[in-house]
Design a protein around this motif. Structure first.
Motif, PDB file in Angstrom:
ATOM      1  N   GLU A   1       0.776  -1.233   0.000  1.00  0.00           N
ATOM      2  CA  GLU A   1       0.000   0.000   0.000  1.00  0.00           C
ATOM      3  C   GLU A   1       0.816   1.296   0.000  1.00  0.00           C
ATOM      4  O   GLU A   1       0.296   2.358  -0.318  1.00  0.00           O
ATOM      5  CB  GLU A   1      -0.961   0.006   1.189  1.00  0.00           C
ATOM      6  CG  GLU A   1      -1.977  -1.135   1.146  1.00  0.00           C
ATOM      7  CD  GLU A   1      -3.078  -0.977   2.176  1.00  0.00           C
ATOM      8  OE1 GLU A   1      -3.287   0.151   2.654  1.00  0.00           O
ATOM      9  OE2 GLU A   1      -3.707  -1.994   2.514  1.00  0.00           O
ATOM     10  N   ALA A   2       2.080   1.229   0.366  1.00  0.00           N
ATOM     11  CA  ALA A   2       2.899   2.443   0.394  1.00  0.00           C
ATOM     12  C   ALA A   2       3.064   3.016  -1.013  1.00  0.00           C
ATOM     13  O   ALA A   2       3.105   2.276  -2.004  1.00  0.00           O
ATOM     14  CB  ALA A   2       4.265   2.141   1.001  1.00  0.00           C
ATOM     15  N   LEU A   3       3.171   4.316  -1.093  1.00  0.00           N
ATOM     16  CA  LEU A   3       3.419   4.968  -2.377  1.00  0.00           C
ATOM     17  C   LEU A   3       4.843   4.697  -2.842  1.00  0.00           C
ATOM     18  O   LEU A   3       5.112   4.572  -4.038  1.00  0.00           O
ATOM     19  CB  LEU A   3       3.188   6.476  -2.266  1.00  0.00           C
ATOM     20  CG  LEU A   3       1.769   6.926  -1.907  1.00  0.00           C
ATOM     21  CD1 LEU A   3       1.711   8.445  -1.771  1.00  0.00           C
ATOM     22  CD2 LEU A   3       0.778   6.465  -2.986  1.00  0.00           C
ATOM     23  N   ALA A   4       5.751   4.637  -1.888  1.00  0.00           N
ATOM     24  CA  ALA A   4       7.154   4.363  -2.214  1.00  0.00           C
ATOM     25  C   ALA A   4       7.890   3.861  -0.979  1.00  0.00           C
ATOM     26  O   ALA A   4       7.587   4.269   0.141  1.00  0.00           O
ATOM     27  CB  ALA A   4       7.830   5.615  -2.754  1.00  0.00           C
ATOM     28  N   ILE A   5       8.862   2.972  -1.214  1.00  0.00           N
ATOM     29  CA  ILE A   5       9.712   2.453  -0.145  1.00  0.00           C
ATOM     30  C   ILE A   5      11.156   2.460  -0.636  1.00  0.00           C
ATOM     31  O   ILE A   5      11.449   2.012  -1.744  1.00  0.00           O
ATOM     32  CB  ILE A   5       9.328   1.014   0.246  1.00  0.00           C
ATOM     33  CG1 ILE A   5       7.932   0.979   0.880  1.00  0.00           C
ATOM     34  CG2 ILE A   5      10.348   0.424   1.219  1.00  0.00           C
ATOM     35  CD1 ILE A   5       7.430  -0.427   1.177  1.00  0.00           C
ATOM     36  N   GLY A   6      12.041   2.966   0.193  1.00  0.00           N
ATOM     37  CA  GLY A   6      13.468   2.928  -0.118  1.00  0.00           C
ATOM     38  C   GLY A   6      14.217   2.299   1.041  1.00  0.00           C
ATOM     39  O   GLY A   6      13.873   2.527   2.194  1.00  0.00           O
ATOM     40  N   VAL A   7      15.225   1.507   0.743  1.00  0.00           N
ATOM     41  CA  VAL A   7      16.022   0.848   1.787  1.00  0.00           C
ATOM     42  C   VAL A   7      17.491   1.187   1.586  1.00  0.00           C
ATOM     43  O   VAL A   7      17.983   1.222   0.454  1.00  0.00           O
ATOM     44  CB  VAL A   7      15.818  -0.683   1.750  1.00  0.00           C
ATOM     45  CG1 VAL A   7      16.777  -1.377   2.715  1.00  0.00           C
ATOM     46  CG2 VAL A   7      14.373  -1.038   2.095  1.00  0.00           C
ATOM     47  N   GLY A   8      18.175   1.454   2.689  1.00  0.00           N
ATOM     48  CA  GLY A   8      19.611   1.713   2.648  1.00  0.00           C
ATOM     49  C   GLY A   8      20.332   0.762   3.588  1.00  0.00           C
ATOM     50  O   GLY A   8      19.872   0.541   4.708  1.00  0.00           O
TER      51      GLY A   8
ATOM     52  N   GLN B   1      27.726   7.684  11.825  1.00  0.00           N
ATOM     53  CA  GLN B   1      27.831   8.162  10.449  1.00  0.00           C
ATOM     54  C   GLN B   1      27.305   7.117   9.453  1.00  0.00           C
ATOM     55  O   GLN B   1      26.681   7.459   8.450  1.00  0.00           O
ATOM     56  CB  GLN B   1      29.287   8.515  10.117  1.00  0.00           C
ATOM     57  CG  GLN B   1      29.833   9.703  10.890  1.00  0.00           C
ATOM     58  CD  GLN B   1      29.032  10.977  10.656  1.00  0.00           C
ATOM     59  OE1 GLN B   1      28.504  11.218   9.568  1.00  0.00           O
ATOM     60  NE2 GLN B   1      28.916  11.797  11.705  1.00  0.00           N
ATOM     61  N   ALA B   2      27.531   5.835   9.749  1.00  0.00           N
ATOM     62  CA  ALA B   2      27.028   4.767   8.877  1.00  0.00           C
ATOM     63  C   ALA B   2      25.502   4.762   8.865  1.00  0.00           C
ATOM     64  O   ALA B   2      24.876   4.523   7.830  1.00  0.00           O
ATOM     65  CB  ALA B   2      27.556   3.410   9.345  1.00  0.00           C
ATOM     66  N   THR B   3      24.910   5.057  10.025  1.00  0.00           N
ATOM     67  CA  THR B   3      23.448   5.133  10.114  1.00  0.00           C
ATOM     68  C   THR B   3      22.928   6.263   9.241  1.00  0.00           C
ATOM     69  O   THR B   3      21.944   6.105   8.504  1.00  0.00           O
ATOM     70  CB  THR B   3      23.018   5.359  11.577  1.00  0.00           C
ATOM     71  OG1 THR B   3      23.450   4.250  12.366  1.00  0.00           O
ATOM     72  CG2 THR B   3      21.507   5.485  11.683  1.00  0.00           C
ATOM     73  N   LYS B   4      23.589   7.403   9.293  1.00  0.00           N
ATOM     74  CA  LYS B   4      23.207   8.531   8.441  1.00  0.00           C
ATOM     75  C   LYS B   4      23.307   8.175   6.958  1.00  0.00           C
ATOM     76  O   LYS B   4      22.419   8.490   6.165  1.00  0.00           O
ATOM     77  CB  LYS B   4      24.097   9.746   8.734  1.00  0.00           C
ATOM     78  CG  LYS B   4      23.676  10.567   9.936  1.00  0.00           C
ATOM     79  CD  LYS B   4      24.438  11.874   9.953  1.00  0.00           C
ATOM     80  CE  LYS B   4      23.897  12.823  11.009  1.00  0.00           C
ATOM     81  NZ  LYS B   4      24.567  14.139  10.941  1.00  0.00           N
ATOM     82  N   LEU B   5      24.399   7.520   6.604  1.00  0.00           N
ATOM     83  CA  LEU B   5      24.601   7.124   5.206  1.00  0.00           C
ATOM     84  C   LEU B   5      23.511   6.151   4.739  1.00  0.00           C
ATOM     85  O   LEU B   5      23.034   6.231   3.608  1.00  0.00           O
ATOM     86  CB  LEU B   5      25.985   6.492   5.027  1.00  0.00           C
ATOM     87  CG  LEU B   5      27.185   7.431   5.193  1.00  0.00           C
ATOM     88  CD1 LEU B   5      28.486   6.631   5.142  1.00  0.00           C
ATOM     89  CD2 LEU B   5      27.177   8.512   4.119  1.00  0.00           C
ATOM     90  N   ALA B   6      23.134   5.235   5.630  1.00  0.00           N
ATOM     91  CA  ALA B   6      22.070   4.278   5.296  1.00  0.00           C
ATOM     92  C   ALA B   6      20.739   5.002   5.092  1.00  0.00           C
ATOM     93  O   ALA B   6      19.974   4.683   4.170  1.00  0.00           O
ATOM     94  CB  ALA B   6      21.940   3.226   6.393  1.00  0.00           C
TER      95      ALA B   6
END
Length: 260
Positions: free
Chosen positions: A127-134, A148-153
């Motif tokens: 149902e989501a309009l968009a999903i992105g994963v890092g 910093q790795a969390t921010k990059l993700a």
């Protein structure tokens, strides 16, 4: 009321009643059988629970509603999982929900059972309009540190969205992106979009760790997802450091030093 109705039939009829003002409910109340009265009590509890869920749902839309009223349509909720484990990646998700998204059980992923998370994950994906994963693995974490790795993700998750977000709702973070954003402390319990992102991130990472458990048995990854549980620490002592362990995290670092 028709006394020919069995207790089971009464329970079935109660499932279709959602108000005490329903004439059918008035009839059922007149039935003094203990089984019927027990069913009525259960019905009242179910209605009360549903009301609490609806109220929570509305509370968790307060940030989204405010932005929607400002004609901000595409709002991405962002959250991560995996900052604390000794092994495996940190995973972030960004989720843009439609205005009519109405799934009452969504909450901070840590408050949900695995089965509930999996079920909600499927609904969100549909149902989501968009999903992105890092995803940032242990090598990046060791190189730049977990914060910093969390921010990059998180940035990667936003960049992987198929729709450009107009605003970001982030769980206790500020990202170096040229997009308006709101950082919310404990956002996964206050924003529906962030809670949805927490579920996507959690399920994604847990499934990765289950695969790693097959590759690196003996550490309990299928259960502890890489966190420093007793089983994991015992495995670390017995089998040593794996390629997915974070070499800069104390227990792992200590183990490496012991082997030198």
């Amino acid at each position: 009321m028709d006394k020919k109705l069995t207790i089971i039939e009464v329970k079935e009829r109660l499932k279709s009643i959602h108000s005490i003002d329903d004439p059918a409910f008035e009839q059922i109340k007149m039935d003094e059988r203990k089984g019927v009265q027990t069913a009525i009590k259960a019905w009242h509890k179910k209605q009360a629970d549903a009301l609490k869920l609806e109220q929570k749902h509305q509370e968790m839309l307060q940030f989204e509603e405010k932005l929607w009223q400002q004609n901000c349509v595409y709002i991405a909720g962002i959250d991560e999982v995996g900052r604390g484990p000794l092994a495996g990646p940190v995973v972030a998700a960004a989720v843009i929900l439609p205005k009519d998204f109405h799934v009452l059980e969504i909450n901070d992923s840590k408050q949900l059972s695995e089965a509930k998370r999996d079920a909600l994950f499927d609904i969100i994906k549909k149902e989501a309009l968009a999903i992105g994963v890092g995803i940032k693995d242990e090598s990046i974490i060791d190189q730049v540190n977990i914060y910093q790795a969390t921010k990059l993700a998180m940035i990667e998750a936003v960049e992987n969205l198929s729709i450009d977000p107009q605003h970001l709702l982030i769980d206790a973070m500020k990202l170096e992106l040229d997009i308006p954003q709101t950082s919310i402390i404990k956002g996964d319990a206050k924003s529906l979009s962030i809670a949805a992102a927490s579920i996507v991130a959690k399920v994604t990472r847990d499934r990765m760790m289950k695969d790693y458990d097959k590759q690196y048995p003996g550490y309990g990854f299928v259960k502890n997802a890489g966190y420093g549980t007793k089983v994991h620490l015992e495995g670390l002592e017995k089998y040593g450091v794996t390629p997915i362990h974070r070499k800069t995290f104390a227990p792992v670092k200590d183990q490496i030093m012991k082997k030198r």
